[in-house]
Write a protein that holds these residues in place. Structure first.
Motif, PDB file in Angstrom:
ATOM      1  N   HIS A  91       0.813  -1.210   0.000  1.00  0.00           N
ATOM      2  CA  HIS A  91       0.000   0.000   0.000  1.00  0.00           C
ATOM      3  C   HIS A  91       0.856   1.274   0.000  1.00  0.00           C
ATOM      4  CE1 HIS A  91      -3.831  -2.012   0.386  1.00  0.00           C
ATOM      5  NE2 HIS A  91      -3.348  -2.750   1.358  1.00  0.00           N
ATOM      6  N   LEU A  92       2.156   1.107   0.028  1.00  0.00           N
ATOM      7  CA  LEU A  92       3.050   2.262   0.035  1.00  0.00           C
ATOM      8  C   LEU A  92       3.320   2.724  -1.394  1.00  0.00           C
ATOM      9  CD1 LEU A  92       5.639   1.040   2.691  1.00  0.00           C
ATOM     10  CD2 LEU A  92       3.720   2.610   3.036  1.00  0.00           C
ATOM     11  N   PRO A  93       3.419   4.044  -1.618  1.00  0.00           N
ATOM     12  CA  PRO A  93       3.668   4.538  -2.980  1.00  0.00           C
ATOM     13  C   PRO A  93       5.057   4.205  -3.503  1.00  0.00           C
ATOM     14  CG  PRO A  93       3.681   6.346  -1.396  1.00  0.00           C
ATOM     15  CD  PRO A  93       3.209   5.139  -0.653  1.00  0.00           C
ATOM     16  N   ASP A  94       6.013   3.993  -2.599  1.00  0.00           N
ATOM     17  CA  ASP A  94       7.388   3.682  -3.020  1.00  0.00           C
ATOM     18  C   ASP A  94       7.920   2.540  -2.152  1.00  0.00           C
ATOM     19  OD1 ASP A  94       9.959   3.605  -3.935  1.00  0.00           O
ATOM     20  OD2 ASP A  94      10.450   5.684  -3.448  1.00  0.00           O
ATOM     21  N   PRO A  95       7.503   1.307  -2.448  1.00  0.00           N
ATOM     22  CA  PRO A  95       7.900   0.172  -1.601  1.00  0.00           C
ATOM     23  C   PRO A  95       9.406  -0.031  -1.511  1.00  0.00           C
ATOM     24  CG  PRO A  95       6.088  -0.442  -3.054  1.00  0.00           C
ATOM     25  CD  PRO A  95       6.574   0.892  -3.513  1.00  0.00           C
ATOM     26  N   GLN A  96      10.125   0.254  -2.586  1.00  0.00           N
ATOM     27  CA  GLN A  96      11.569   0.020  -2.541  1.00  0.00           C
ATOM     28  C   GLN A  96      12.265   0.953  -1.562  1.00  0.00           C
ATOM     29  OE1 GLN A  96      13.648  -0.464  -6.296  1.00  0.00           O
ATOM     30  NE2 GLN A  96      13.165  -2.628  -6.101  1.00  0.00           N
ATOM     31  N   THR A  97      11.793   2.195  -1.476  1.00  0.00           N
ATOM     32  CA  THR A  97      12.359   3.110  -0.483  1.00  0.00           C
ATOM     33  C   THR A  97      12.123   2.567   0.918  1.00  0.00           C
ATOM     34  OG1 THR A  97      12.145   5.070  -1.872  1.00  0.00           O
ATOM     35  CG2 THR A  97      12.174   5.427   0.501  1.00  0.00           C
ATOM     36  N   ALA A  98      10.917   2.039   1.150  1.00  0.00           N
ATOM     37  CA  ALA A  98      10.602   1.472   2.461  1.00  0.00           C
ATOM     38  C   ALA A  98      11.480   0.272   2.768  1.00  0.00           C
ATOM     39  CB  ALA A  98       9.131   1.086   2.519  1.00  0.00           C
ATOM     40  N   LEU A  99      11.609  -0.654   1.809  1.00  0.00           N
ATOM     41  CA  LEU A  99      12.421  -1.841   2.036  1.00  0.00           C
ATOM     42  C   LEU A  99      13.881  -1.484   2.308  1.00  0.00           C
ATOM     43  CD1 LEU A  99      10.959  -4.210  -0.703  1.00  0.00           C
ATOM     44  CD2 LEU A  99      10.835  -4.564   1.781  1.00  0.00           C
ATOM     45  N   ARG A 100      14.372  -0.473   1.623  1.00  0.00           N
ATOM     46  CA  ARG A 100      15.754  -0.042   1.832  1.00  0.00           C
ATOM     47  C   ARG A 100      15.926   0.544   3.233  1.00  0.00           C
ATOM     48  NH1 ARG A 100      16.063   2.306  -2.610  1.00  0.00           N
ATOM     49  NH2 ARG A 100      17.041   0.599  -3.755  1.00  0.00           N
ATOM     50  N   GLU A 101      14.925   1.340   3.671  1.00  0.00           N
ATOM     51  CA  GLU A 101      14.993   1.918   5.012  1.00  0.00           C
ATOM     52  C   GLU A 101      14.874   0.841   6.081  1.00  0.00           C
ATOM     53  OE1 GLU A 101      14.764   4.951   8.152  1.00  0.00           O
ATOM     54  OE2 GLU A 101      15.897   4.454   6.360  1.00  0.00           O
ATOM     55  N   TRP A 102      14.020  -0.142   5.853  1.00  0.00           N
ATOM     56  CA  TRP A 102      13.889  -1.240   6.811  1.00  0.00           C
ATOM     57  C   TRP A 102      15.187  -2.032   6.893  1.00  0.00           C
ATOM     58  CZ3 TRP A 102       8.460  -3.380   4.960  1.00  0.00           C
ATOM     59  CH2 TRP A 102       7.520  -2.332   5.037  1.00  0.00           C
ATOM     60  N   GLY A 103      15.875  -2.154   5.761  1.00  0.00           N
ATOM     61  CA  GLY A 103      17.177  -2.810   5.769  1.00  0.00           C
ATOM     62  C   GLY A 103      18.216  -2.005   6.527  1.00  0.00           C
ATOM     63  N   ARG A 104      18.138  -0.695   6.413  1.00  0.00           N
ATOM     64  CA  ARG A 104      19.113   0.151   7.113  1.00  0.00           C
ATOM     65  C   ARG A 104      19.081  -0.075   8.620  1.00  0.00           C
ATOM     66  NH1 ARG A 104      19.198   4.427  10.226  1.00  0.00           N
ATOM     67  NH2 ARG A 104      16.950   4.782  10.095  1.00  0.00           N
ATOM     68  N   VAL A 105      17.880  -0.175   9.184  1.00  0.00           N
ATOM     69  CA  VAL A 105      17.773  -0.290  10.641  1.00  0.00           C
ATOM     70  C   VAL A 105      17.956  -1.729  11.128  1.00  0.00           C
ATOM     71  CG1 VAL A 105      16.245   1.711  10.705  1.00  0.00           C
ATOM     72  CG2 VAL A 105      15.248  -0.594  10.700  1.00  0.00           C
ATOM     73  N   SER A 106      18.076  -2.675  10.199  1.00  0.00           N
ATOM     74  CA  SER A 106      18.154  -4.090  10.574  1.00  0.00           C
ATOM     75  C   SER A 106      19.589  -4.574  10.686  1.00  0.00           C
ATOM     76  CB  SER A 106      17.408  -4.945   9.544  1.00  0.00           C
ATOM     77  OG  SER A 106      16.023  -4.650   9.556  1.00  0.00           O
ATOM     78  N   ALA A 107      19.843  -5.361  11.719  1.00  0.00           N
ATOM     79  CA  ALA A 107      21.154  -5.965  11.908  1.00  0.00           C
ATOM     80  C   ALA A 107      21.355  -7.094  10.893  1.00  0.00           C
ATOM     81  CB  ALA A 107      21.266  -6.505  13.334  1.00  0.00           C
ATOM     82  N   PRO A 108      22.591  -7.509  10.646  1.00  0.00           N
ATOM     83  CA  PRO A 108      22.832  -8.650   9.743  1.00  0.00           C
ATOM     84  C   PRO A 108      22.037  -9.871  10.186  1.00  0.00           C
ATOM     85  CG  PRO A 108      24.884  -7.539  10.269  1.00  0.00           C
ATOM     86  CD  PRO A 108      23.849  -6.909  11.137  1.00  0.00           C
ATOM     87  N   ASP A 109      21.444 -10.542   9.233  1.00  0.00           N
ATOM     88  CA  ASP A 109      20.623 -11.741   9.462  1.00  0.00           C
ATOM     89  C   ASP A 109      19.299 -11.454  10.164  1.00  0.00           C
ATOM     90  OD1 ASP A 109      22.522 -13.446   8.254  1.00  0.00           O
ATOM     91  OD2 ASP A 109      23.638 -13.567  10.133  1.00  0.00           O
ATOM     92  N   ALA A 110      18.914 -10.192  10.254  1.00  0.00           N
ATOM     93  CA  ALA A 110      17.611  -9.861  10.821  1.00  0.00           C
ATOM     94  C   ALA A 110      16.504 -10.421   9.926  1.00  0.00           C
ATOM     95  CB  ALA A 110      17.456  -8.354  10.956  1.00  0.00           C
ATOM     96  N   THR A 111      15.324 -10.620  10.529  1.00  0.00           N
ATOM     97  CA  THR A 111      14.182 -11.192   9.811  1.00  0.00           C
ATOM     98  C   THR A 111      13.145 -10.118   9.520  1.00  0.00           C
ATOM     99  OG1 THR A 111      14.454 -13.356  10.841  1.00  0.00           O
ATOM    100  CG2 THR A 111      12.275 -12.830   9.978  1.00  0.00           C
ATOM    101  N   LEU A 112      12.629 -10.150   8.307  1.00  0.00           N
ATOM    102  CA  LEU A 112      11.489  -9.327   7.916  1.00  0.00           C
ATOM    103  C   LEU A 112      10.335 -10.256   7.582  1.00  0.00           C
ATOM    104  CD1 LEU A 112      10.013  -6.735   6.885  1.00  0.00           C
ATOM    105  CD2 LEU A 112      11.127  -7.131   4.668  1.00  0.00           C
TER     106      LEU A 112
END
Length: 402
Positions: free
Chosen positions: A316-337
């Protein structure tokens, strides 16, 4: 993107001048002549911003137009941008709960009027302070609605301009001659229109969910076991740090707390304050903290979380890739989404009278490369009759370093 103008009294060509200024900023505009008994919109659907124009002289009251009062209060609750212009500032103050006596004409005249320090950092007023000759204040306010911040005042009045929260402003200055806007007001309208345009995505979300928030928990309580089952698939460990993005009323938070234990941390984030308020009423703060924030610009440190749970948000987000990239930024290595929905894609499409769209982001063939391009690796995918679930693992953080 649309701005609705509520006009409480005839004012020559001022409404047309405001309409032109809004359209010049790239937004559509619609004026509701309340004084001619034109009905206001029934709800906030399609409204990205509101401008409230008062009459020529105070006092003004919303008592005679309950529909307009309801719309304005709904806008305040949903944080839809609102500008009360001229005596429209008094209408706004009334809607915000100011006592009737604050809406009557104050002592005649004004002292030296100036902006307060709060105006220097204000989203609407910063860097567009008027000259002394451009300020033509009206009667002023003896006091403001609870929680309002004074932005301009004089020796005789507590305020001539104020802000409520971060989305509503009242400016009790004369708008200008009947055939146009004063130059300073042109700058204000231009800045307001730009602010409306920048906030359109969040405005629509808040407008949709705010008036539904109160009944949301009861309406969807039956889905709570499905949320718990999905959380169990994340593989969270005791002491883990986990975020529920787009948490709504926080239905996943009890299960998240169960898996990270007392030594872990749980944070529920949503862009709609009304949903967070409902979560608090349902005691979700027992399980973690609640925060109002944009999922595209998270106020979290890099590599600071071990898991992200989100239900019905990404597509539902207008720019999902921006969101996924930001979620990756805050996630530690091997974190789960974990991307979840308590209905499968086909079930949801049928419920809305649609067929499955081959371009749907959540289709496995589309989701896999979208995740890969933003530093995630799809590890598990289920599009079942009764639920949708996709589990991804944080891959090499350098994969999204573009």
């Amino acid at each position: 993107m649309a701005v609705t103008v509520l006009q409480h009294a005839p004012q020559g060509n001022l409404a047309s001048a405001i309409d032109s200024a809004v359209k010049a900023a790239g937004l559509s505009s619609r004026t509701i002549r309340l004084w001619a008994h034109e009905p206001p919109p029934a709800d906030l659907t399609g409204i990205d911003g509101l401008i409230v124009l008062g009459g020529a002289v105070p006092p003004l009251s919303l008592a005679g137009n309950t529909d307009a009062a309801t719309l304005l209060r709904s806008a305040l609750a949903a944080e839809v941008p609102v500008l009360g212009a001229g005596y429209g500032a008094r209408v706004l103050a009334t809607a915000a709960g100011a006592a009737d006596r604050t809406q009557r004409a104050g002592r005649g005249g004004c002292g030296r009027t100036a902006f307060t320090p709060a105006a220097d950092a204000d989203a609407l007023l910063r860097e567009i302070a008027p000259t002394a000759t451009e300020l033509q204040p009206a009667a002023g306010f003896g006091e403001l609605p609870r929680g309002a911040v004074a932005l301009a005042s004089c020796d005789l009045h507590a305020a001539h301009a104020f802000r409520i929260g971060g989305s509503a402003w009242g400016m009790d200055f004369q708008l200008g001659p009947e055939n146009g806007l004063a130059p300073w007001w042109e700058r204000v309208i231009d800045r307001f229109a730009a602010l409306v345009a920048a906030r359109t995505e969040h405005t629509a979300t808040r407008a949709f969910f705010t008036h539904r928030a109160g009944a949301w928990e009861e309406r969807f309580a039956h889905q709570t076991p499905a949320y718990a089952a999905a959380v169990a698939r994340m593989g969270l460990q005791p002491g883990g740090r986990v975020v529920d993005l787009g948490c709504g009323t926080g239905r996943a938070m009890p299960a998240l707390r169960t898996h990270v234990g007392d030594t872990g941390s749980v944070l529920g984030i949503d862009v709609t304050p009304a949903m967070l308020a409902t979560a608090a009423r349902h005691d979700r703060t027992r399980y973690g903290h609640l925060l109002a924030a944009d999922c595209n610009r998270l106020p979290l440190a890099t590599a600071s979380v071990d898991g992200i749970f989100t239900a019905g948000l990404l597509d539902h987000l207008p720019d999902p890739q921006t969101a996924l990239r930001e979620w990756g930024r805050v996630s530690a290595p091997d974190a789960t989404l974990l991307l979840f929905h308590p209905s499968g894609r086909a079930e949801r499409a049928a419920r809305h009278g649609r067929v499955l769209d081959p371009d749907d982001l959540l289709a496995e063939g589309n989701l896999t490369p979208a995740l890969g391009a933003t530093g995630w690796r799809l590890a598990e995918y289920e599009d079942a009759a009764g639920h949708f679930l996709a589990r991804a693992v944080r891959a090499d953080p350098t994969a999204d370093a573009s």
